[in-house]
Design an enzyme around this catalytic site. Structure first.
Site, PDB file in Angstrom:
ATOM      1  N   HIS A  35     -10.712   7.878   7.031  1.00 37.80           N
ATOM      2  CA  HIS A  35     -11.118   6.592   7.606  1.00 37.80           C
ATOM      3  C   HIS A  35     -10.030   6.105   8.555  1.00 37.80           C
ATOM      4  O   HIS A  35      -8.893   5.907   8.135  1.00 37.80           O
ATOM      5  CB  HIS A  35     -11.285   5.525   6.523  1.00 37.80           C
ATOM      6  CG  HIS A  35     -12.488   5.728   5.665  1.00 37.80           C
ATOM      7  ND1 HIS A  35     -12.932   4.783   4.789  1.00 37.80           N
ATOM      8  CD2 HIS A  35     -13.344   6.770   5.563  1.00 37.80           C
ATOM      9  CE1 HIS A  35     -14.016   5.229   4.166  1.00 37.80           C
ATOM     10  NE2 HIS A  35     -14.274   6.444   4.622  1.00 37.80           N
TER      11      HIS A  35
ATOM     12  N   TYR B 273     -13.902  -5.218   2.963  1.00 35.76           N
ATOM     13  CA  TYR B 273     -13.300  -6.200   2.059  1.00 35.76           C
ATOM     14  C   TYR B 273     -13.938  -7.553   2.375  1.00 35.76           C
ATOM     15  O   TYR B 273     -13.816  -8.036   3.504  1.00 35.76           O
ATOM     16  CB  TYR B 273     -11.791  -6.296   2.307  1.00 35.76           C
ATOM     17  CG  TYR B 273     -10.987  -5.158   1.726  1.00 35.76           C
ATOM     18  CD1 TYR B 273     -10.861  -3.948   2.389  1.00 35.76           C
ATOM     19  CD2 TYR B 273     -10.326  -5.323   0.505  1.00 35.76           C
ATOM     20  CE1 TYR B 273     -10.107  -2.916   1.849  1.00 35.76           C
ATOM     21  CE2 TYR B 273      -9.564  -4.290  -0.043  1.00 35.76           C
ATOM     22  CZ  TYR B 273      -9.467  -3.095   0.633  1.00 35.76           C
ATOM     23  OH  TYR B 273      -8.717  -2.067   0.089  1.00 35.76           O
TER      24      TYR B 273
ATOM     25  N   PRO C   6      -5.527  -3.660  -7.645  1.00 40.65           N
ATOM     26  CA  PRO C   6      -6.030  -2.570  -6.807  1.00 40.65           C
ATOM     27  C   PRO C   6      -6.444  -2.976  -5.388  1.00 40.65           C
ATOM     28  O   PRO C   6      -6.800  -2.108  -4.590  1.00 40.65           O
ATOM     29  CB  PRO C   6      -7.237  -2.042  -7.593  1.00 40.65           C
ATOM     30  CG  PRO C   6      -7.615  -3.139  -8.515  1.00 40.65           C
ATOM     31  CD  PRO C   6      -6.391  -3.924  -8.804  1.00 40.65           C
TER      32      PRO C   6
ATOM     33  N   LYS D  52      -2.839   0.758  -3.752  1.00 37.79           N
ATOM     34  CA  LYS D  52      -1.495   1.340  -3.724  1.00 37.79           C
ATOM     35  C   LYS D  52      -1.093   2.096  -4.991  1.00 37.79           C
ATOM     36  O   LYS D  52      -0.101   2.831  -4.976  1.00 37.79           O
ATOM     37  CB  LYS D  52      -0.450   0.237  -3.470  1.00 37.79           C
ATOM     38  CG  LYS D  52      -0.527  -0.377  -2.093  1.00 37.79           C
ATOM     39  CD  LYS D  52      -0.072   0.608  -1.030  1.00 37.79           C
ATOM     40  CE  LYS D  52      -0.375   0.163   0.369  1.00 37.79           C
ATOM     41  NZ  LYS D  52      -1.100   1.138   1.175  1.00 37.79           N
TER      42      LYS D  52
ATOM     43  N   TYR E 214      -1.427  -0.597   5.057  1.00 35.10           N
ATOM     44  CA  TYR E 214      -2.582   0.016   4.394  1.00 35.10           C
ATOM     45  C   TYR E 214      -2.526   1.539   4.471  1.00 35.10           C
ATOM     46  O   TYR E 214      -2.812   2.232   3.490  1.00 35.10           O
ATOM     47  CB  TYR E 214      -3.889  -0.517   5.004  1.00 35.10           C
ATOM     48  CG  TYR E 214      -5.060  -0.352   4.074  1.00 35.10           C
ATOM     49  CD1 TYR E 214      -5.270  -1.238   3.022  1.00 35.10           C
ATOM     50  CD2 TYR E 214      -5.935   0.711   4.222  1.00 35.10           C
ATOM     51  CE1 TYR E 214      -6.319  -1.068   2.138  1.00 35.10           C
ATOM     52  CE2 TYR E 214      -7.000   0.886   3.342  1.00 35.10           C
ATOM     53  CZ  TYR E 214      -7.183  -0.006   2.302  1.00 35.10           C
ATOM     54  OH  TYR E 214      -8.216   0.162   1.416  1.00 35.10           O
TER      55      TYR E 214
END
Ligand SMILES: Cc1cc2nc3c(=O)[nH]c(=O)nc-3n(C[C@H](O)[C@H](O)[C@H](O)COP(=O)(O)OP(=O)(O)OC[C@H]3O[C@@H](n4cnc5c(N)ncnc54)[C@H](O)[C@@H]3O)c2cc1C
Length: 402
Positions: A75, A204, A296, A300, A388
């Protein structure tokens, strides 16, 4: 009583323990892995799924990355959704081509167990009554029962890779560890769904009813999460109620929503931030969830387990090849710099995206302003993207012979 010896005794065959075992093997260092659950249980456990660029690079360099490269979903961006609109953050463009790979933790663990089996080195599943002793002695011991026989394993070092509920961290004497902890007033209800993902990238969602996350495991399996109270009984949620709630939170004004399918697994996970320092006591080294837990939201947990064991493998390699101990001495400090940055990022993602039950209208407006800034400022998007996909490693692959 069976008496055994090894260089490094590893408690736990999760990502941390198995990665460490293989890194040591590649450097000619013997280890024995002791796991209290069955092989099937360890492989079937549904947990993390987002691998940072550096974690994939590590798996590939170790020769165990074929699965992640072939079956993982690369991604290059993700979506942040709020006030009914999705905003894409182009991580690859903002980070010079880096990306994340969606590849289930159970797949990673299966690949590593296969790799371990191929080395012929020892890995015990279903070990009972595991304990560690003599941490301050020159040869600490791991005791366990296997197939009805008591075993005593003498080691130069012990790696405590046995997760948050393991026995290694509690074996450290009282007062030797400092614990930093935050418990969040919410948890995640997580679902595995037989439905093709309706988005190629993670979404998200911030919503006044609470946070939701759209993710996937394969072209046929969607993974969904939504915020619930931390002690929410799963039986309170019928499948129909789950879909009503998910669609209410996730559907955007352009009509995007997750595809509905058969729910094949559902569970509630409470959320906490936790760090125990130092990550070493005498000859015991803690790695992964045994030493720290992140909520979560930042994806990570597994990645931190990988970076810890990279640092530990470098230190053990230097010890066995050159009798150098300074990297063993620095292990905890080097790991904790990365751990705290991941803690900060995970806390920030969590507190920006979730609806806090004790939050005020002011807090809600501040979150919206935070998200508006995040999705309209290149600087803010770059900051999220570089964290990220994973901050640069403190330890090079060269230093572990890769
Ligand atoms: C329900 C759940 C969902 C999660 N979801 C996500 C997510 O979506 N994204 C994300 O990034 N992270 C997630 N995480 C976190 C991520 O899975 C962990 O950070 C990761 O598994 C850490 O790997 P580890 O090897 O340190 O610990 P673990 O994976 O916990 O492995 C520890 C191993 O030690 C074994 N063990 C425990 N006690 C003993 C003992 N006494 N003797 C021998 N062996 C023992 C355990 O059976 C286990 O196999 C989730 C965690 C949980 C619990």
């Amino acid at each position: 009583m069976a008496r055994l010896n090894t260089q490094v005794g590893i408690v736990g065959a999760g990502p941390a323990g198995l990665l460490l075992a293989h890194l040591l093997h590649l450097n000619g260092i013997d280890s024995v892995v002791i796991e209290n659950r069955s092989r099937e249980h360890v492989i079937d456990r549904v947990r993390a799924g987002v691998l940072e660029q550096g974690t994939v690079d590590l798996l590939v360099a170790m020769g165990v990355g074929d699965g992640a490269l072939r079956r993982g979903l690369r991604h290059e961006g993700l979506y942040i959704s709020f006030k009914g609109r999705r905003h894409r953050i182009d991580m690859a463009e903002l980070t010079g081509g880096k990306a994340i790979t969606v590849y289930g933790q159970n797949e990673v663990v299966k690949d590593l167990i296969d790799a371990r089996a191929a080395t012929g080195r020892r890995l015990y599943f279903e070990a009972a009554h595991v304990s560690v002793d003599g941490l301050d002695a020159s040869q600490p011991i791991i005791r366990f029962e296997h197939d009805g026989t008591d075993h005593e394993l003498g080691c130069d070092f012990i790696a405590g890779c046995d997760g948050f509920h393991g026995i290694c961290r509690p074996s450290i004497p009282d007062g030797a560890l400092t614990v930093y902890e935050r418990i969040y007033p919410f948890g995640w209800l997580g679902l595995l769904v037989e439905a093709a993902p309706s988005s190629d990238e993670l979404v998200y969602t911030h919503h006044e009813r609470g946070f939701a996350l759209f993710s996937m495991r394969s072209p046929a399996v969607t993974r969904l999460y939504f915020q619930v109270p931390p002690d929410e009984p799963i039986q309170h949620w019928s499948d129909a109620a789950i879909w009503d709630e998910l669609l209410a939170r996730m559907t955007t004004s352009d009509g995007w929503k997750p595809n509905i399918g058969r729910i094949v697994q559902k569970s509630v996970t409470p959320m906490r931030s936790f760090v125990a320092t130092p990550m070493r006591h005498a000859r015991l080294f803690l790695a992964g969830d045994a030493a720290h837990i992140v909520p979560p939201t930042g994806a990570k947990g597994l990645n931190l387990a990988a970076s810890d064991v990279l640092v530990l493998a470098r230190a053990l390699k230097a010890f066995y090849e050159h009798r150098r101990e300074e990297w063993l001495d620095e292990y905890s400090d080097v790991c904790l710099r990365r751990v705290w940055k991941a803690q900060r990022f995970s806390w920030w993602m969590t507190s920006t995206l979730h609806h806090s039950p004790d939050g005020s209208a002011f807090d809600h407006q501040r979150q919206i302003a935070d998200l508006d800034y995040l999705t309209s400022s290149r600087a803010a998007m770059t900051s999220l993207a570089e964290q990220y996909v994973g901050l640069p490693a403190d330890v090079s692959l060269d230093s572990v012979g890769l």
